[in-house]
Enzyme design. Structure first.
Site, PDB file in Angstrom:
ATOM      1  N   ASP A   9       0.882  -1.158   0.000  1.00  0.00           N
ATOM      2  CA  ASP A   9       0.000   0.000   0.000  1.00  0.00           C
ATOM      3  C   ASP A   9       0.933   1.225   0.000  1.00  0.00           C
ATOM      4  O   ASP A   9       2.099   1.119   0.398  1.00  0.00           O
ATOM      5  CB  ASP A   9      -0.867  -0.045   1.263  1.00  0.00           C
ATOM      6  CG  ASP A   9      -1.679   1.214   1.434  1.00  0.00           C
ATOM      7  OD1 ASP A   9      -2.371   1.610   0.479  1.00  0.00           O
ATOM      8  OD2 ASP A   9      -1.607   1.822   2.521  1.00  0.00           O
ATOM      9  N   ASP A  11      -0.061   5.062   0.837  1.00  0.00           N
ATOM     10  CA  ASP A  11      -0.297   6.026   1.918  1.00  0.00           C
ATOM     11  C   ASP A  11      -0.244   5.333   3.280  1.00  0.00           C
ATOM     12  O   ASP A  11      -1.030   4.431   3.547  1.00  0.00           O
ATOM     13  CB  ASP A  11      -1.680   6.682   1.757  1.00  0.00           C
ATOM     14  CG  ASP A  11      -1.789   7.534   0.505  1.00  0.00           C
ATOM     15  OD1 ASP A  11      -0.925   8.391   0.307  1.00  0.00           O
ATOM     16  OD2 ASP A  11      -2.738   7.336  -0.270  1.00  0.00           O
TER      17      ASP A  11
HETATM   18  C1  BG6 Z   1      -5.762   5.794   0.069  1.00  0.00           C
HETATM   19  C2  BG6 Z   1      -5.848   6.603   1.334  1.00  0.00           C
HETATM   20  O1  BG6 Z   1      -4.429   5.385  -0.136  1.00  0.00           O
HETATM   21  O2  BG6 Z   1      -6.172   6.564  -1.047  1.00  0.00           O
HETATM   22  C3  BG6 Z   1      -7.266   7.132   1.499  1.00  0.00           C
HETATM   23  O3  BG6 Z   1      -5.530   5.789   2.454  1.00  0.00           O
HETATM   24  C4  BG6 Z   1      -7.674   7.927   0.248  1.00  0.00           C
HETATM   25  O4  BG6 Z   1      -7.338   7.943   2.641  1.00  0.00           O
HETATM   26  C5  BG6 Z   1      -7.510   7.038  -0.977  1.00  0.00           C
HETATM   27  O5  BG6 Z   1      -9.031   8.374   0.360  1.00  0.00           O
HETATM   28  C6  BG6 Z   1      -7.852   7.765  -2.274  1.00  0.00           C
HETATM   29  O6  BG6 Z   1      -6.906   8.768  -2.497  1.00  0.00           O
HETATM   30  P1  BG6 Z   1      -6.929   9.829  -3.668  1.00  0.00           P
HETATM   31  O7  BG6 Z   1      -5.522  10.353  -3.683  1.00  0.00           O
HETATM   32  O8  BG6 Z   1      -7.290   9.120  -4.933  1.00  0.00           O
HETATM   33  O9  BG6 Z   1      -7.948  10.860  -3.310  1.00  0.00           O
HETATM   34 MG    MG Z   2      -2.740   3.105   3.610  1.00  0.00          MG
END
Ligand code: BG6
Ligand code: MG
Length: 213
Positions: A9, A11
Site C-alpha cells: 500500500d 499512503d
Molecule cells: C488511500 C488513502 O491510499 O487513497 C485514502 O488511504 C484515500 O485515505 C484514498 O481516500 C484515495 O486517495 P486519492 O488520492 O485518490 O484521493
Molecule cells: Mg494506507
C-alpha cells in the site's frame, strides 16, 4: 523463501500523507459547516476518494446531489494536491528506502497496490517514480478495498499468484482486501494488531523477518 513478490500500500506504508488528507477534508468540511475530526479522518484510511466523501458527509444535515458531490471531491483533491506539492525525496525515510533495496536485492518483485489516484504523483514527489516493477492504483480499479481488485491486478502485473505474494497494509480495509484476495498480509501502523494479518510489523524494516529463508 515463501514469497516471490511484495505488494505495498502507498499512503501510510511507503510514506505518510495522512496529515494532508486530514487538512484537505477538514477544509472542505469547514466550508460546508460539517463536523470533522482526526478520528473520522482515520476511518478514511484505504477508502477511495468518493467513499471517503460519503463518510465525511455522514454528519451533514442535508443531502447533496451527485453533481455537488463530484464538485466537493474535486475541490478536496485540488487542495490535497497543493499540499502534496510540499513533499520531496526527504519524505521517503532511509528505513523504507534501504528495506526496499534489500528486498529487491533478494530477487523479490516489488509492486504498489493503492486506492489513490494520486499514486504516480506521490511516487514522483518522493523520488520513487519508475522504481516499482508494477503500480496498481485508484486509476485502474473499479472496486475499492476491502475488495481485493487492486492487489489482484498488482499480482497479475508482476506475473505472480497471490499465494506467493505478501501484501503490506496500514488500513484494516486493506488487510481485509488482502485476505479476500488470498494473500498473506503484513499489517503495520494503524492496522498492526489486526488479527486477520499474517504478520504484525512494528517497523517497516521488520518485513525482512517475514521474507527470511
Ligand atoms: C488511500 C488513502 O491510499 O487513497 C485514502 O488511504 C484515500 O485515505 C484514498 O481516500 C484515495 O486517495 P486519492 O488520492 O485518490 O484521493
Ligand atoms: Mg494506507
Amino acid at each position: 523463501m515463501k514469497y516471490q513478490g511484495i505488494i505495498f500500500d502507498l499512503d501510510g506504508v511507503i510514506c505518510s500523507t495522512d496529515e494532508y488528507h486530514y487538512l484537505a477534508w477538514k477544509s472542505l468540511a469547514d466550508q460546508l459547516g460539517i463536523y470533522f475530526d482526526r478520528q473520522i479522518n482515520n476511518r478514511l484510511r484505504g477508502v477511495s476518494r468518493m467513499a471517503s466523501l460519503e463518510i465525511v458527509l455522514e454528519k451533514a444535515d442535508k443531502t447533496y446531489t451527485q453533481a455537488e458531490k463530484d464538485e466537493f471531491a474535486e475541490s478536496k483533491n485540488t487542495l490535497y494536491r497543493q499540499l502534496l506539492g510540499q513533499m520531496g525525496p526527504a519524505d521517503l525515510s532511509d528505513e523504507v528506502r534501504d528495506t526496499l533495496n534489500a528486498l529487491r536485492a533478494k530477487g523479490l518483485k516489488l509492486a504498489i497496490g493503492s486506492s489513490s489516484k494520486n499514486t504516480p504523483f506521490i511516487l514522483d514527489r518522493i523520488g520513487l517514480g519508475g522504481y516499482f516493477d508494477a503500480v496498481s492504483d485508484g486509476n485502474n480499479i473499479t472496486h475499492s478495498k476491502p475488495d481485493p481488485e487492486v492487489f489482484l491486478k498488482a499480482a497479475q502485473m508482476i506475473g505472480l499468484d497471490p499465494s506467493v505474494c505478501l501484501v503490506v497494509e496500514d488500513a484494516h480495509a486493506g488487510v481485509e482486501a488482502g485476505v479476500n484476495g488470498g494473500f498473506d498480509t503484513a499489517a503495520i501502523g494503524d492496522a498492526r494488531d489486526d488479527e486477520r494479518a499474517t504478520w504484525h510489523l512494528n517497523s517497516f524494516s521488520d518485513i525482512m523477518g517475514a521474507v527470511a529463508d
